[in-house]
Design a protein around this motif. Structure first.
Motif, PDB file in Angstrom:
ATOM      1  N   PHE A 152       0.629  -1.288   0.126  1.00 42.50           N
ATOM      2  CA  PHE A 152      -0.001   0.265   0.110  1.00 42.50           C
ATOM      3  C   PHE A 152       0.843   1.303  -0.079  1.00 42.50           C
ATOM      4  O   PHE A 152       0.590   2.174  -0.892  1.00 42.50           O
ATOM      5  CB  PHE A 152      -0.811   0.087   1.133  1.00 42.50           C
ATOM      6  N   PHE A 153       2.136   1.140   0.900  1.00 41.75           N
ATOM      7  CA  PHE A 153       2.693   2.340   1.013  1.00 41.75           C
ATOM      8  C   PHE A 153       3.390   2.748  -0.453  1.00 41.75           C
ATOM      9  O   PHE A 153       3.750   3.843  -1.077  1.00 41.75           O
ATOM     10  CB  PHE A 153       3.821   2.220   2.018  1.00 41.75           C
ATOM     11  N   VAL A 154       4.017   1.687  -1.081  1.00 37.68           N
ATOM     12  CA  VAL A 154       4.698   1.502  -2.245  1.00 37.68           C
ATOM     13  C   VAL A 154       3.966   2.066  -3.296  1.00 37.68           C
ATOM     14  O   VAL A 154       4.374   2.869  -4.335  1.00 37.68           O
ATOM     15  CB  VAL A 154       5.318   0.223  -2.540  1.00 37.68           C
ATOM     16  N   ALA A 155       2.663   1.580  -3.212  1.00 36.90           N
ATOM     17  CA  ALA A 155       1.709   1.739  -4.500  1.00 36.90           C
ATOM     18  C   ALA A 155       1.585   3.442  -4.435  1.00 36.90           C
ATOM     19  O   ALA A 155       1.334   4.018  -5.372  1.00 36.90           O
ATOM     20  CB  ALA A 155       0.497   1.046  -4.329  1.00 36.90           C
ATOM     21  N   THR A 156       1.173   3.843  -3.379  1.00 37.14           N
ATOM     22  CA  THR A 156       0.630   5.257  -3.154  1.00 37.14           C
ATOM     23  C   THR A 156       1.780   6.040  -3.215  1.00 37.14           C
ATOM     24  O   THR A 156       1.559   7.200  -3.738  1.00 37.14           O
ATOM     25  CB  THR A 156      -0.100   5.397  -1.755  1.00 37.14           C
ATOM     26  N   ALA A 157       3.168   5.751  -3.219  1.00 34.23           N
ATOM     27  CA  ALA A 157       4.114   6.600  -3.131  1.00 34.23           C
ATOM     28  C   ALA A 157       4.715   6.902  -4.525  1.00 34.23           C
ATOM     29  O   ALA A 157       5.029   7.848  -5.075  1.00 34.23           O
ATOM     30  CB  ALA A 157       5.334   6.118  -2.340  1.00 34.23           C
ATOM     31  N   VAL A 158       4.342   5.875  -5.689  1.00 28.55           N
ATOM     32  CA  VAL A 158       4.760   5.939  -6.903  1.00 28.55           C
ATOM     33  C   VAL A 158       3.538   6.145  -7.827  1.00 28.55           C
ATOM     34  O   VAL A 158       3.769   6.431  -9.083  1.00 28.55           O
ATOM     35  CB  VAL A 158       5.462   4.714  -7.507  1.00 28.55           C
ATOM     36  N   ALA A 159       2.320   6.206  -7.327  1.00 26.17           N
ATOM     37  CA  ALA A 159       1.102   6.527  -8.075  1.00 26.17           C
ATOM     38  C   ALA A 159       1.374   7.814  -8.811  1.00 26.17           C
ATOM     39  O   ALA A 159       0.835   7.849 -10.203  1.00 26.17           O
ATOM     40  CB  ALA A 159       0.003   6.836  -7.215  1.00 26.17           C
ATOM     41  N   PRO A 160       1.847   9.055  -8.299  1.00 25.81           N
ATOM     42  CA  PRO A 160       2.180  10.035  -9.062  1.00 25.81           C
ATOM     43  C   PRO A 160       3.147   9.965 -10.421  1.00 25.81           C
ATOM     44  O   PRO A 160       2.492  10.516 -11.409  1.00 25.81           O
ATOM     45  CB  PRO A 160       2.921  11.166  -8.372  1.00 25.81           C
ATOM     46  N   VAL A 161       3.997   8.917 -10.311  1.00 25.25           N
ATOM     47  CA  VAL A 161       4.605   8.721 -11.667  1.00 25.25           C
ATOM     48  C   VAL A 161       3.915   8.340 -12.621  1.00 25.25           C
ATOM     49  O   VAL A 161       3.764   8.471 -13.794  1.00 25.25           O
ATOM     50  CB  VAL A 161       5.841   7.908 -11.233  1.00 25.25           C
ATOM     51  N   GLY A 162       2.902   7.250 -12.249  1.00 26.08           N
ATOM     52  CA  GLY A 162       2.055   6.655 -13.247  1.00 26.08           C
ATOM     53  C   GLY A 162       1.161   7.673 -13.692  1.00 26.08           C
ATOM     54  O   GLY A 162       0.707   7.433 -14.909  1.00 26.08           O
ATOM     55  N   ARG A 163       0.602   8.424 -12.916  1.00 27.31           N
ATOM     56  CA  ARG A 163      -0.363   9.362 -13.166  1.00 27.31           C
ATOM     57  C   ARG A 163       0.064  10.346 -14.234  1.00 27.31           C
ATOM     58  O   ARG A 163      -0.451  10.769 -15.375  1.00 27.31           O
ATOM     59  CB  ARG A 163      -1.000  10.066 -12.224  1.00 27.31           C
ATOM     60  N   TRP A 164       1.451  10.828 -13.921  1.00 29.57           N
ATOM     61  CA  TRP A 164       2.021  11.593 -14.868  1.00 29.57           C
ATOM     62  C   TRP A 164       2.185  11.267 -16.497  1.00 29.57           C
ATOM     63  O   TRP A 164       1.852  11.937 -17.301  1.00 29.57           O
ATOM     64  CB  TRP A 164       3.207  11.970 -14.457  1.00 29.57           C
ATOM     65  N   VAL A 165       2.534   9.920 -16.512  1.00 29.29           N
ATOM     66  CA  VAL A 165       2.809   9.474 -17.663  1.00 29.29           C
ATOM     67  C   VAL A 165       1.465   9.000 -18.442  1.00 29.29           C
ATOM     68  O   VAL A 165       1.460   9.456 -19.618  1.00 29.29           O
ATOM     69  CB  VAL A 165       3.719   8.037 -17.478  1.00 29.29           C
TER      70      VAL A 165
ATOM     71  N   GLU B  15      -1.134  10.820 -18.421  1.00 31.33           N
ATOM     72  CA  GLU B  15      -1.698  12.192 -18.801  1.00 31.33           C
ATOM     73  C   GLU B  15      -1.066  12.683 -19.912  1.00 31.33           C
ATOM     74  O   GLU B  15      -1.492  13.712 -20.701  1.00 31.33           O
ATOM     75  CB  GLU B  15      -1.469  13.421 -17.631  1.00 31.33           C
ATOM     76  N   ARG B  16       0.105  11.955 -20.414  1.00 30.53           N
ATOM     77  CA  ARG B  16       0.955  12.491 -21.406  1.00 30.53           C
ATOM     78  C   ARG B  16       0.915  11.368 -22.729  1.00 30.53           C
ATOM     79  O   ARG B  16       1.728  11.509 -23.409  1.00 30.53           O
ATOM     80  CB  ARG B  16       2.214  12.722 -21.135  1.00 30.53           C
ATOM     81  N   VAL B  17       0.110  10.346 -22.687  1.00 28.54           N
ATOM     82  CA  VAL B  17       0.263   9.433 -23.763  1.00 28.54           C
ATOM     83  C   VAL B  17      -1.038   9.114 -24.185  1.00 28.54           C
ATOM     84  O   VAL B  17      -2.050   9.412 -23.387  1.00 28.54           O
ATOM     85  CB  VAL B  17       0.937   7.981 -22.967  1.00 28.54           C
ATOM     86  N   PRO B  18      -1.227   8.587 -25.214  1.00 32.75           N
ATOM     87  CA  PRO B  18      -2.620   8.097 -25.851  1.00 32.75           C
ATOM     88  C   PRO B  18      -3.404   7.202 -24.874  1.00 32.75           C
ATOM     89  O   PRO B  18      -2.689   6.482 -24.140  1.00 32.75           O
ATOM     90  CB  PRO B  18      -2.553   7.576 -26.943  1.00 32.75           C
ATOM     91  N   ARG B  19      -4.615   7.277 -24.904  1.00 32.97           N
ATOM     92  CA  ARG B  19      -5.556   6.339 -24.007  1.00 32.97           C
ATOM     93  C   ARG B  19      -5.074   4.870 -24.280  1.00 32.97           C
ATOM     94  O   ARG B  19      -5.061   4.182 -23.379  1.00 32.97           O
ATOM     95  CB  ARG B  19      -7.001   6.678 -23.939  1.00 32.97           C
ATOM     96  N   ARG B  20      -4.690   4.569 -25.327  1.00 28.79           N
ATOM     97  CA  ARG B  20      -4.603   3.073 -25.930  1.00 28.79           C
ATOM     98  C   ARG B  20      -3.253   2.589 -25.176  1.00 28.79           C
ATOM     99  O   ARG B  20      -3.571   1.293 -25.092  1.00 28.79           O
ATOM    100  CB  ARG B  20      -4.672   2.972 -27.157  1.00 28.79           C
ATOM    101  N   VAL B  21      -2.417   3.318 -24.817  1.00 33.66           N
ATOM    102  CA  VAL B  21      -1.332   3.053 -24.119  1.00 33.66           C
ATOM    103  C   VAL B  21      -1.138   3.438 -22.888  1.00 33.66           C
ATOM    104  O   VAL B  21       0.018   3.762 -22.331  1.00 33.66           O
ATOM    105  CB  VAL B  21      -0.213   3.244 -25.242  1.00 33.66           C
ATOM    106  N   SER B  22      -2.309   3.625 -22.303  1.00 33.62           N
ATOM    107  CA  SER B  22      -2.189   4.094 -20.797  1.00 33.62           C
ATOM    108  C   SER B  22      -1.580   3.175 -19.584  1.00 33.62           C
ATOM    109  O   SER B  22      -0.952   3.611 -18.652  1.00 33.62           O
ATOM    110  CB  SER B  22      -3.550   4.481 -20.205  1.00 33.62           C
ATOM    111  N   TRP B  23      -1.443   1.969 -20.283  1.00 30.06           N
ATOM    112  CA  TRP B  23      -0.723   0.858 -19.438  1.00 30.06           C
ATOM    113  C   TRP B  23       0.780   1.444 -19.297  1.00 30.06           C
ATOM    114  O   TRP B  23       1.421   0.915 -18.372  1.00 30.06           O
ATOM    115  CB  TRP B  23      -0.589  -0.400 -20.097  1.00 30.06           C
ATOM    116  N   LEU B  24       1.278   2.299 -20.022  1.00 34.96           N
ATOM    117  CA  LEU B  24       2.657   2.923 -20.098  1.00 34.96           C
ATOM    118  C   LEU B  24       2.776   3.521 -18.509  1.00 34.96           C
ATOM    119  O   LEU B  24       4.098   3.545 -18.078  1.00 34.96           O
ATOM    120  CB  LEU B  24       3.077   3.547 -20.891  1.00 34.96           C
ATOM    121  N   GLY B  25       1.622   4.068 -17.811  1.00 35.85           N
ATOM    122  CA  GLY B  25       1.829   4.649 -16.657  1.00 35.85           C
ATOM    123  C   GLY B  25       2.275   3.739 -15.497  1.00 35.85           C
ATOM    124  O   GLY B  25       2.994   3.903 -14.646  1.00 35.85           O
ATOM    125  N   HIS B  26       1.422   2.270 -15.603  1.00 36.11           N
ATOM    126  CA  HIS B  26       1.781   1.373 -14.493  1.00 36.11           C
ATOM    127  C   HIS B  26       3.200   0.947 -14.964  1.00 36.11           C
ATOM    128  O   HIS B  26       3.812   0.576 -13.920  1.00 36.11           O
ATOM    129  CB  HIS B  26       0.870   0.412 -14.626  1.00 36.11           C
TER     130      HIS B  26
END
Length: 384
Positions: free
Chosen positions: A57-70, A72-83
Motif C-alpha cells: 500500500f505504501f509503495v503503490a501510493t508513493a509511486v502513483a504520481p509517476v504513473g498518473r503523470w505518464v 496524462e501524456r500518452v494516448p489512452r490506448r497505451v495508458s498501461w505505460l503509466g503502470h
C-alpha cells in the motif's frame, strides 16, 4: 436526625448529579481495552499477511504520481505505460539498494581474509571469557570446565562468520519472499485503483469517497516526505561515520560510511550492524582502547541521530510528535519485528491521517501532532 437516612439521601444525590461511578462508561472503557488488545493480537498473528499488504500500500501510493503523470501524456490506448513506469521506478530503487548492498558485501568478502586470523582469535578469546564467566556464575567445577574446554571431542564453538552467514541467509530468503509479494501486490493495487474508486463511490457515496481519496493522497505525500528525510539523515550519518573513523585511521572508512547510509533505512537493526562491523575491524587491527573509543563515538552518533535528530526531523516534516514516532517504533517493532521498525513512522502518519479524516475520531488526531496548532496539523494531514 437519622444518620442512615442522611447517607442514603447523599448517595441518591451523588448518583443523580453524575458524580458517582458510571458503570456504563466503565463498561465502555473495558470494552475498548479488550478490543484494543484483540486488535494487537490480530496484528501480530496475521503479520505474514499484513506486512506485505501494508508495504505494498505504501509503495503503490508513493509511486502513483509517476504513473498518473505518464498516463496524462500518452494516448489512452497505451495508458498501461503509466503502470509500467511506476513499476520501473520501484525496480530501479530496489536494484540500486540491493546492488549497493551487494557491492558492500563483495568488498568486505575481498578484504576479509586479511583480517580473518585476528577476528578468529578475538572470537576464541571472547568465547573463553564467556565460558569462564558462565562457570563462575553457575558455580561449576573449575577442573571439569577446563577438561571440557580442552577435550578434543568437545563441540567447537560455532564459527562467527558461519553462524552469521546462516542467519543472514535465512533472513534474506524470508525478506526476498516478502519483497516479491509486496511488488506483486503494489502492481495489482495500481491496476485496480480506478475500479476500487468506483466501488467506494457505490458503497459509501461520492462525499465519503472524496474523503477516502484525500486521506490516501495525504498518506502518499507524507510517505514520500518520510523517504526524503530518511535519505538526508542517512547521508548525514554516513558523513559523520567517515569523519569519526578517519580520525583513528580505520581501514575501509568510505565503505563503512556508505554502509551506514544504506542501513539507515533499517531502523535499530541497521544501526547496530553499521556500528558493530567497523568496531570489530578496529579491535582486530588495533588495540582495545582504540576500538572502545571508536565504538563510543559511533554509539554517540547513533544515539543522537536515532533518538534526537531523526524523530525531530521526521516529526517536523510529518507534523508528528517525536514522542509518537518513538512510541510507534517500539509498538510496531514488537508486533512485526524488523519490518515493523521499518514501517513505524509511516504507520504513525497513517493512523494520524485516518483519525483526522474520521468524523467521530478527528478530535483525537491532534494527540499525534508535534504542536497544539490544529490548523497546522490539518494542513499536514490534507493533500497539497
Amino acid at each position: 436526625m437519622d444518620g442512615s437516612g442522611t447517607d442514603g439521601a447523599r448517595r441518591h444525590w451523588w448518583d443523580r448529579s453524575g458524580g458517582g461511578i458510571d458503570r456504563g462508561r466503565i463498561g465502555l472503557w473495558l470494552l475498548g481495552i479488550l478490543a484494543g488488545t484483540a486488535l494487537l493480537w490480530v496484528l501480530q498473528a496475521a503479520s505474514s499477511v499484513l506486512i506485505p499488504l501494508t508495504s505494498a500500500f505504501f509503495v503503490a501510493t508513493a509511486v502513483a504520481p509517476v504513473g498518473r503523470w505518464v498516463r496524462e501524456r500518452v494516448p489512452r490506448r497505451v495508458s498501461w505505460l503509466g503502470h509500467a513506469a511506476s513499476m520501473l521506478v520501484i525496480l530501479v530503487i530496489l536494484v540500486a539498494f540491493f546492488g549497493s548492498m551487494a557491492l558492500v558485501i563483495q568488498r568486505v568478502a575481498e578484504d576479509f581474509p586479511k583480517y580473518a586470523d585476528q577476528i578468529g582469535k578475538l572470537w576464541s578469546q571472547a568465547n573463553d571469557w564467556l565460558q569462564g564467566t558462565r562457570e563462575q556464575v553457575t558455580g561449576a567445577a573449575g577442573q571439569a570446565g577446563g577438561a571440557a574446554a580442552s577435550g578434543g571431542e568437545a563441540a567447537a564453538p560455532l564459527d562467527p562468520v558461519t553462524g552469521f552467514a546462516k542467519s543472514l541467509l535465512g533472513a534474506t530468503g524470508q525478506a526476498a519472499s516478502t519483497l516479491v509479494m509486496t511488488v506483486f501486490l503494489a502492481l495489482l493495487m495500481q491496476l485496480e485503483a480506478p475500479v476500487w474508486r468506483e466501488k467506494i463511490v457505490m458503497t459509501l457515496g461520492p462525499e465519503r469517497c472524496r474523503t477516502a481519496v484525500d486521506a490516501v493522497t495525504a498518506i502518499a505525500q507524507q510517505f514520500r516526505r518520510y523517504l526524503v528525510v530518511s535519505s538526508v539523515l542517512g547521508l548525514l550519518t554516513g558523513v559523520l561515520y567517515v569523519g569519526w573513523l578517519s580520525l583513528f585511521g580505520v581501514d575501509l572508512v568510505l565503505l563503512w560510511g556508505f554502509l551506514a547510509f544504506l542501513l539507515n533505512y533499517v531502523p535499530v537493526i541497521g544501526s547496530v550492524v553499521a556500528g558493530a562491523l567497523p568496531v570489530l575491524l578496529t579491535l582486530a587491527t588495533k588495540d582495545a582502547g582504540t576500538a572502545l573509543t571508536v565504538g563510543a563515538g559511533l554509539l554517540v552518533i547513533e544515539q543522537v541521530m536515532g533518538n534526537f535528530v531523526a524523530p525531530h526531523m521526521q516529526g517536523r516534516q510529518l507534523a508528528i510528535s517525536p514522542l509518537i514516532v518513538m512510541v510507534s517504533l517500539l509498538i510496531w517493532s514488537w508486533l512485526w519485528g524488523g519490518a515493523g521498525a521499518l514501517l513505524s513512522a509511516p504507520m504513525a502518519v497513517l493512523v494520524a491521517i485516518i483519525l483526522n479524516h474520521a468524523d467521530l475520531a478527528s478530535r483525537f488526531a491532534i494527540l499525534f501532532s508535534d504542536k497544539s496548532d490544529r490548523e497546522r496539523f490539518d494542513a499536514h494531514t490534507r493533500p497539497d
